[in-house]
Design a protein around this motif. Structure first.
Motif, PDB file in Angstrom:
ATOM      1  N   ASP A   1      -3.600   4.877  -2.151  1.00  0.00           N
ATOM      2  CA  ASP A   1      -4.654   5.707  -1.581  1.00  0.00           C
ATOM      3  C   ASP A   1      -4.279   7.178  -1.759  1.00  0.00           C
ATOM      4  N   GLU A   2      -4.833   7.809  -2.784  1.00  0.00           N
ATOM      5  CA  GLU A   2      -4.522   9.209  -3.102  1.00  0.00           C
ATOM      6  C   GLU A   2      -3.020   9.427  -3.049  1.00  0.00           C
ATOM      7  N   ALA A   3      -2.287   8.484  -3.640  1.00  0.00           N
ATOM      8  CA  ALA A   3      -0.849   8.464  -3.451  1.00  0.00           C
ATOM      9  C   ALA A   3      -0.174   9.738  -3.922  1.00  0.00           C
ATOM     10  N   PHE A   4      -0.727  10.394  -4.947  1.00  0.00           N
ATOM     11  CA  PHE A   4      -0.030  11.561  -5.499  1.00  0.00           C
ATOM     12  C   PHE A   4      -0.750  12.866  -5.181  1.00  0.00           C
ATOM     13  N   SER A   5      -1.801  12.794  -4.381  1.00  0.00           N
ATOM     14  CA  SER A   5      -2.632  13.979  -4.163  1.00  0.00           C
ATOM     15  C   SER A   5      -1.928  15.072  -3.379  1.00  0.00           C
ATOM     16  N   ALA A   6      -0.948  14.683  -2.539  1.00  0.00           N
ATOM     17  CA  ALA A   6      -0.300  15.689  -1.712  1.00  0.00           C
ATOM     18  C   ALA A   6       0.881  16.342  -2.426  1.00  0.00           C
ATOM     19  N   LEU A   7       1.082  16.001  -3.686  1.00  0.00           N
ATOM     20  CA  LEU A   7       2.271  16.495  -4.388  1.00  0.00           C
ATOM     21  C   LEU A   7       1.948  17.673  -5.301  1.00  0.00           C
ATOM     22  N   ASP A   8       2.970  18.459  -5.608  1.00  0.00           N
ATOM     23  CA  ASP A   8       2.809  19.567  -6.561  1.00  0.00           C
ATOM     24  C   ASP A   8       2.404  19.003  -7.919  1.00  0.00           C
ATOM     25  N   PRO A   9       1.663  19.796  -8.710  1.00  0.00           N
ATOM     26  CA  PRO A   9       1.170  19.296 -10.003  1.00  0.00           C
ATOM     27  C   PRO A   9       2.266  18.697 -10.890  1.00  0.00           C
ATOM     28  N   LEU A  10       3.413  19.387 -11.001  1.00  0.00           N
ATOM     29  CA  LEU A  10       4.465  18.881 -11.890  1.00  0.00           C
ATOM     30  C   LEU A  10       5.019  17.555 -11.399  1.00  0.00           C
ATOM     31  N   ILE A  11       5.252  17.498 -10.080  1.00  0.00           N
ATOM     32  CA  ILE A  11       5.792  16.273  -9.494  1.00  0.00           C
ATOM     33  C   ILE A  11       4.767  15.157  -9.585  1.00  0.00           C
TER      34      ILE A  11
ATOM     35  N   MET B   1       0.829  -1.201   0.000  1.00  0.00           N
ATOM     36  CA  MET B   1       0.000   0.000   0.000  1.00  0.00           C
ATOM     37  C   MET B   1       0.866   1.255   0.000  1.00  0.00           C
ATOM     38  N   VAL B   2       0.385   2.257  -0.740  1.00  0.00           N
ATOM     39  CA  VAL B   2       1.044   3.565  -0.761  1.00  0.00           C
ATOM     40  C   VAL B   2       0.031   4.573  -0.229  1.00  0.00           C
ATOM     41  N   PHE B   3       0.496   5.469   0.651  1.00  0.00           N
ATOM     42  CA  PHE B   3      -0.444   6.332   1.374  1.00  0.00           C
ATOM     43  C   PHE B   3      -0.340   7.782   0.945  1.00  0.00           C
ATOM     44  N   GLN B   4      -1.458   8.491   1.130  1.00  0.00           N
ATOM     45  CA  GLN B   4      -1.494   9.899   0.736  1.00  0.00           C
ATOM     46  C   GLN B   4      -0.425  10.715   1.465  1.00  0.00           C
ATOM     47  N   ARG B   5      -0.349  10.514   2.778  1.00  0.00           N
ATOM     48  CA  ARG B   5       0.647  11.286   3.517  1.00  0.00           C
ATOM     49  C   ARG B   5       1.886  10.437   3.809  1.00  0.00           C
ATOM     50  N   PHE B   6       2.254   9.612   2.877  1.00  0.00           N
ATOM     51  CA  PHE B   6       3.504   8.853   2.834  1.00  0.00           C
ATOM     52  C   PHE B   6       3.622   7.792   3.920  1.00  0.00           C
ATOM     53  N   ALA B   7       3.341   8.187   5.206  1.00  0.00           N
ATOM     54  CA  ALA B   7       3.386   7.238   6.321  1.00  0.00           C
ATOM     55  C   ALA B   7       4.707   6.475   6.375  1.00  0.00           C
ATOM     56  N   LEU B   8       5.809   7.218   6.242  1.00  0.00           N
ATOM     57  CA  LEU B   8       7.125   6.585   6.384  1.00  0.00           C
ATOM     58  C   LEU B   8       7.520   6.609   7.854  1.00  0.00           C
TER      59      LEU B   8
END
Lengths: 295, 354
Positions: free
Chosen positions: B192-202, B113-120
């Protein structure tokens, strides 16, 4: 209108009977079980005696070096090491070396004991709200009950000496470790815990890999508090025969020796500051990964 | 070496939050709505009668706005949330019926699983985070490090293995999240919204990385997003969720060309149709037209987007083109008029073009 001016209380005879029967009951319990209880605590006595013997019998330069080395390993900061050595040298010059070593030994043993007992209790509390609700009032009692009161049964059971002193110190000093272990684990980021779950961690793996490491700063703050509270108990523990800096203070109170009291009091303050700075610097060093934030 | 995807089938899944939820499933099945359930009984309807069939090796996107239940839905696949009723079949095995030990084994080997807020883990380095899934399984340390190092390089973090998460930017942290998931080689990848917290280009960058990797690893990816553009770019199939119900399922082309209702049409208006629609959705198939010479005009691949087709036709100065499949066989014809009318949103509002 007599009943308005004095609070109506239970019958005098009844109260006397109650106190008497509790006292005699406890005395019987002491007579019957005092010896097994004492032998149950004898490993502690062994631990205490050996740690004290080590600190007082080893030549002072070695101890001084050892403490400086521990301060260095903990803080990696020369200023902390230098002030530690300076404090100990001043204590030694004022002829308080032996008493200080006895106190340090006592604090060391009671801190180790508090951590060993307190952290598992804290972990258990963080896992069950019911247990937490049951233990919290007990911790409140331990922290607020005047220490002299629970010295009485301890002395009745174990007599006067190091072990009852240790128990009194631990009872007073253990609540912060327990409370802050519980708090630290409860504050662990839910997202990270969920990730650990998603990868199939068992509850031991979660505890070991996620909860304990992330709760560590809070737990370290608890241990620091425990050390400080243990030091605060030194004088009271001296009343039941714990040797160290507390006894001269007691003597000073009884005989109004102002200077003796101040010297020994300052020595306690000195080692408190050493313990505090070293343990805090150690705690900060454990959290190094948090400091460098990506800009 | 890598394990390809597993199929996932979700059958009449219900989730009601609150105590004694099982009792209320019956009311919902009898037609009680979300609002009524909440007002009359104080229970929150999370998911209602979800049926999705995800074939192995594809990217299934679940799209919905916040509160639509999409994050709840993805957590049913590895049972981070227990359903109130229904089945979740992974390669035919019902996840809902697993006991604790089976579930743990399932999570260790079958899902990542990959998480929206990374959860590292903040106290572990990039490498320490990437090995996590393998470490939990009890794999020997050397093997863990080898697999993790390979994936750290694949996601473009070579040389960062000894850094801590706090020293990395958001995009890099999510690469670690992705490497951690891929290192387990689990057949199912839950994002789960894996890329939602990132800048558009990234975000676009990360989408490209995922698509690039997917060509090779062929996992079953379940991707949650609130962004229709992202859904259309990544999804082989898309399910749109609203208030806990699926309101449309299909390919991106289906959803853009035939939105099931006004709600979806409103989203679709904002989409750049020229970049989303494919020639194959717009062309007139071979054997039907016949009004002009099928050999005239430039040849255009059926998998090209309309924008690409338009470019090629303009360059060739042609008003019509031949459409060919991957083996260069003619499959249909495309006219300029068809392209232009497909690129204009078929709604009477002022949002024409796009």
């Amino acid at each position: 209108m007599h009943w308005l001016s004095t609070f109506p209380h239970l019958n005098d005879d009844f109260l006397r009977m109650l106190k008497k029967s509790i006292d005699s009951g406890f005395r019987d319990f002491t007579r019957a079980y005092g010896d097994p209880i004492e032998s149950f605590f004898s490993p502690l006595q062994y631990f205490l005696i050996h740690s004290e013997r080590f600190l007082t019998n080893t030549p002072w330069p070695i101890i001084l070096l050892l403490i400086a080395a521990i301060a260095w390993l903990g803080s990696r900061d020369w200023k902390v090491v230098l002030s530690t050595v300076a404090t100990l040298v001043v204590i030694g010059l004022f002829d308080m070396w032996d008493d200080t070593m006895k106190t340090i030994s006592m604090i060391f043993v009671s801190t180790v004991l508090s951590v060993v007992i307190g952290i598992p209790i804290g972990i258990a509390m963080s896992r069950s709200d019911r247990l937490r609700n049951a233990i919290n009032p007990v911790l409140d009692v331990m922290q607020t009950m005047p220490s002299f009161v629970y010295l009485i049964p301890v002395v009745m059971l174990l007599g006067i000496g190091k072990v009852p002193g240790l128990i009194a110190v631990v009872v007073y000093a253990i609540p912060p470790v327990i409370r802050l272990t519980d708090l630290g684990i409860r504050l662990v980021d839910k997202d990270v815990l969920e990730a650990a779950d998603a990868y199939g961690s068992s509850s031991w793996q979660k505890l070991k890999n996620v909860q304990m490491p992330l709760a560590l700063p809070t737990i370290m703050a608890g241990i620091n508090q425990t050390i400080m509270m243990a030091l605060a108990m030194v004088v009271i523990a001296a009343m039941i025969g714990v040797e160290g800096l507390g006894q001269p203070v007691l003597k000073a109170i009884a005989n109004q020796y102002f200077t003796l009291g101040v010297f020994n009091g300052l020595a306690i303050v000195g080692i408190a500051i050493i313990f505090d700075r070293v343990s805090q610097a150690f705690g900060r060093r454990l959290q190094k990964h948090r400091e460098i934030i990506h800009g | 070496m890598a394990e390809a995807g597993a199929s996932i089938e979700i059958k009449s899944l219900y989730k009601i939050f609150g105590s004694d939820a099982a009792h209320y499933v019956k009311l919902v099945k009898e037609g009680m709505g979300k609002a009524e359930l909440n007002q009359r009984h104080g229970r929150v309807l999370g998911l209602k009668d979800i049926n999705i069939s995800m074939p192995a090796g594809g990217i299934q996107v679940v799209m919905g706005l916040s509160g639509s239940g999409k994050s709840t839905l993805i957590r049913h696949i590895n049972r981070l949330i227990d359903p109130t009723a229904g089945e979740v079949l992974v390669d035919g095995t019902d996840v809902v019926k697993m006991n604790e030990g089976e579930l743990r084994a399932f999570r260790r080997s079958r899902t990542a699983m990959v998480f929206q807020r990374f959860a590292l883990l903040p106290h572990r380095t990039v490498l320490g985070n990437t090995v996590y899934g393998l470490e939990v399984r009890g794999m020997p340390r050397a093997q863990q490090n080898e697999a993790a190092t390979r994936w750290i390089e694949r996601v473009g973090l070579k040389g960062f293995a000894d850094r801590y998460p706090n020293q990395l930017s958001g995009g890099m942290q999510q690469r670690v999240g992705l490497a951690r998931a891929l290192a387990t080689d689990a057949p199912i990848l839950l994002m789960d919204e894996a890329f939602s917290a990132l800048d558009p280009l990234i975000r676009t960058d990360m989408q490209s990385i995922l698509l690039e990797l997917q060509k090779e690893i062929r996992k079953t990816v379940v991707f949650i997003t609130h962004d229709l553009d992202e859904a259309l770019r990544l999804g082989d199939r898309i399910a749109i969720l609203r208030d806990g119900e699926i309101i449309q399922q299909g390919t991106g082309q289906d959803i853009v060309l035939k939105p099931a209702n006004g709600y979806i049409a409103k989203f679709v208006q904002e989409v750049n149709r020229g970049r989303v629609l494919l020639v194959s959705s717009v062309m007139s198939p071979a054997g039907r037209g016949g009004e002009s010479d099928p050999a005239s005009g430039p040849a255009i691949a059926e998998t090209a987007t309309l924008e690409e087709a338009l470019q090629q036709m303009t360059q060739a100065g042609a008003r019509a083109a031949r459409v060919t499949d991957a083996k260069d066989r003619p499959v249909g014809r495309l006219t300029m008029d068809a392209v232009v009318s497909a690129m204009v949103t078929p709604v009477e509002s002022d949002v024409a073009g796009g």
